[in-house]
Design a protein around this motif. Structure first.
Motif, mmCIF file in Angstrom:
data_model
loop_
_atom_site.group_PDB
_atom_site.id
_atom_site.type_symbol
_atom_site.label_atom_id
_atom_site.label_comp_id
_atom_site.label_asym_id
_atom_site.label_seq_id
_atom_site.Cartn_x
_atom_site.Cartn_y
_atom_site.Cartn_z
ATOM 1 N N ASP A 50 0.810 -1.225 0.000
ATOM 2 C CA ASP A 50 0.000 0.000 0.000
ATOM 3 C C ASP A 50 0.843 1.276 0.000
ATOM 4 O O ASP A 50 0.515 2.236 0.698
ATOM 5 C CB ASP A 50 -0.958 0.005 1.194
ATOM 6 C CG ASP A 50 -1.946 -1.140 1.137
ATOM 7 O OD1 ASP A 50 -2.366 -1.498 0.017
ATOM 8 O OD2 ASP A 50 -2.293 -1.682 2.203
ATOM 9 N N GLY A 51 1.946 1.289 -0.759
ATOM 10 C CA GLY A 51 2.777 2.485 -0.841
ATOM 11 C C GLY A 51 3.603 2.747 0.399
ATOM 12 O O GLY A 51 4.097 3.850 0.603
ATOM 13 N N GLN A 52 3.743 1.723 1.240
ATOM 14 C CA GLN A 52 4.495 1.862 2.484
ATOM 15 C C GLN A 52 5.570 0.785 2.565
ATOM 16 O O GLN A 52 5.479 -0.249 1.907
ATOM 17 C CB GLN A 52 3.571 1.697 3.693
ATOM 18 C CG GLN A 52 2.440 2.686 3.743
ATOM 19 C CD GLN A 52 1.489 2.406 4.887
ATOM 20 O OE1 GLN A 52 1.766 1.606 5.780
ATOM 21 N NE2 GLN A 52 0.336 3.059 4.869
ATOM 22 N N VAL A 53 6.570 1.053 3.396
ATOM 23 C CA VAL A 53 7.562 0.039 3.717
ATOM 24 C C VAL A 53 7.615 -0.075 5.239
ATOM 25 O O VAL A 53 7.554 0.925 5.953
ATOM 26 C CB VAL A 53 8.965 0.367 3.133
ATOM 27 C CG1 VAL A 53 9.515 1.670 3.677
ATOM 28 C CG2 VAL A 53 9.936 -0.785 3.380
ATOM 29 N N GLU A 54 7.666 -1.310 5.708
ATOM 30 C CA GLU A 54 7.774 -1.566 7.140
ATOM 31 C C GLU A 54 9.168 -2.090 7.438
ATOM 32 O O GLU A 54 9.600 -3.084 6.841
ATOM 33 C CB GLU A 54 6.734 -2.590 7.598
ATOM 34 C CG GLU A 54 6.811 -2.865 9.083
ATOM 35 C CD GLU A 54 5.741 -3.830 9.567
ATOM 36 O OE1 GLU A 54 6.023 -4.576 10.518
ATOM 37 O OE2 GLU A 54 4.640 -3.835 8.985
ATOM 38 N N CYS A 55 9.859 -1.427 8.329
ATOM 39 C CA CYS A 55 11.196 -1.861 8.724
ATOM 40 C C CYS A 55 11.085 -3.190 9.469
ATOM 41 O O CYS A 55 10.288 -3.313 10.407
ATOM 42 C CB CYS A 55 11.854 -0.803 9.605
ATOM 43 S SG CYS A 55 13.526 -1.239 10.130
ATOM 44 N N GLU A 82 7.269 10.169 4.986
ATOM 45 C CA GLU A 82 6.682 10.377 6.301
ATOM 46 C C GLU A 82 6.725 9.114 7.162
ATOM 47 O O GLU A 82 6.420 8.016 6.695
ATOM 48 C CB GLU A 82 5.226 10.819 6.124
ATOM 49 C CG GLU A 82 4.475 10.999 7.418
ATOM 50 C CD GLU A 82 2.999 11.309 7.200
ATOM 51 O OE1 GLU A 82 2.315 11.561 8.204
ATOM 52 O OE2 GLU A 82 2.525 11.288 6.047
ATOM 53 N N ALA A 83 7.097 9.290 8.442
ATOM 54 C CA ALA A 83 7.022 8.194 9.413
ATOM 55 C C ALA A 83 5.563 8.012 9.787
ATOM 56 O O ALA A 83 4.878 8.980 10.144
ATOM 57 C CB ALA A 83 7.858 8.519 10.641
ATOM 58 N N ALA A 109 5.146 4.605 15.400
ATOM 59 C CA ALA A 109 6.277 4.388 16.295
ATOM 60 C C ALA A 109 6.872 3.004 15.985
ATOM 61 O O ALA A 109 6.164 2.136 15.480
ATOM 62 C CB ALA A 109 5.796 4.457 17.737
ATOM 63 N N PRO A 110 8.146 2.822 16.205
ATOM 64 C CA PRO A 110 9.021 3.681 16.989
ATOM 65 C C PRO A 110 9.718 4.800 16.197
ATOM 66 O O PRO A 110 10.532 5.523 16.750
ATOM 67 C CB PRO A 110 10.058 2.707 17.539
ATOM 68 C CG PRO A 110 10.165 1.652 16.484
ATOM 69 C CD PRO A 110 8.777 1.530 15.903
ATOM 70 N N ALA A 111 9.408 4.971 14.935
ATOM 71 C CA ALA A 111 10.013 6.063 14.157
ATOM 72 C C ALA A 111 9.116 7.300 14.229
ATOM 73 O O ALA A 111 7.901 7.197 14.094
ATOM 74 C CB ALA A 111 10.209 5.647 12.712
ATOM 75 N N TYR A 112 9.737 8.443 14.446
ATOM 76 C CA TYR A 112 8.994 9.705 14.501
ATOM 77 C C TYR A 112 9.474 10.689 13.440
ATOM 78 O O TYR A 112 8.766 11.630 13.107
ATOM 79 C CB TYR A 112 9.099 10.330 15.894
ATOM 80 C CG TYR A 112 8.471 9.446 16.944
ATOM 81 C CD1 TYR A 112 7.096 9.401 17.124
ATOM 82 C CD2 TYR A 112 9.261 8.610 17.731
ATOM 83 C CE1 TYR A 112 6.512 8.580 18.064
ATOM 84 C CE2 TYR A 112 8.684 7.776 18.677
ATOM 85 C CZ TYR A 112 7.316 7.760 18.843
ATOM 86 O OH TYR A 112 6.741 6.930 19.756
ATOM 87 N N SER A 113 10.674 10.482 12.932
ATOM 88 C CA SER A 113 11.243 11.363 11.910
ATOM 89 C C SER A 113 11.074 10.731 10.538
ATOM 90 O O SER A 113 11.219 9.510 10.390
ATOM 91 C CB SER A 113 12.729 11.595 12.167
ATOM 92 O OG SER A 113 12.915 12.206 13.409
ATOM 93 N N PRO A 114 10.811 11.543 9.522
ATOM 94 C CA PRO A 114 10.680 10.994 8.166
ATOM 95 C C PRO A 114 12.033 10.545 7.625
ATOM 96 O O PRO A 114 13.085 10.974 8.111
ATOM 97 C CB PRO A 114 10.144 12.185 7.358
ATOM 98 C CG PRO A 114 10.633 13.379 8.097
ATOM 99 C CD PRO A 114 10.647 12.999 9.551
ATOM 100 N N VAL A 115 11.997 9.676 6.625
ATOM 101 C CA VAL A 115 13.214 9.333 5.900
ATOM 102 C C VAL A 115 13.388 10.371 4.796
ATOM 103 O O VAL A 115 12.414 10.956 4.319
ATOM 104 C CB VAL A 115 13.182 7.906 5.286
ATOM 105 C CG1 VAL A 115 13.247 6.852 6.361
ATOM 106 C CG2 VAL A 115 11.983 7.697 4.402
#
Length: 104
Positions: free
Chosen positions: A58-63, A76-77, A80-86
């Motif tokens: 869906d246009g997203q990547v999950e670490c 955009e993040a 959580a646990p990510a709050y800052s965008p890549v």
């Protein structure tokens, strides 16, 4: 500012597929989302781990390390646990090839 880096031929990056290109020391994850190409830094902002190893949907990547998700179109993040965008990078298609660059 760096010049453009050739990622691959457009025929080598089909919808739903991804490739990693390097602009100097910067790994750039390039993804084909239904014929549109997007590029983000291949590094989770939560912890230093490559997003290219993650799950795409869906246009997203999950670490895969801790489950942080990012929007591949905007960087955009999304949780959580990510709050800052890549970092997001420009992409162009020219002469049958996909190109990107670190324009920071």
């Amino acid at each position: 500012m760096s010049g453009w880096v050739r990622v691959c031929a457009t025929s080598e990056l089909l919808p739903g597929e991804s490739k990693v290109a390097w602009d100097g020391d910067t790994p750039i994850l390039v993804v084909n989302l239904d014929g549109d190409f997007y590029a983000v830094e291949d590094q989770c902002t939560h912890e230093d781990f490559e997003l290219s190893a993650g799950v795409f949907s869906d246009g997203q990547v999950e670490c895969t390390l801790h489950g942080a998700r990012f929007d591949l179109r905007t960087g955009e993040a999304l949780c959580a646990p990510a709050y800052s965008p890549v970092a997001k990078f420009p992409v162009k298609v020219e002469d049958g090839a996909v190109w990107t660059r670190d324009d920071r």
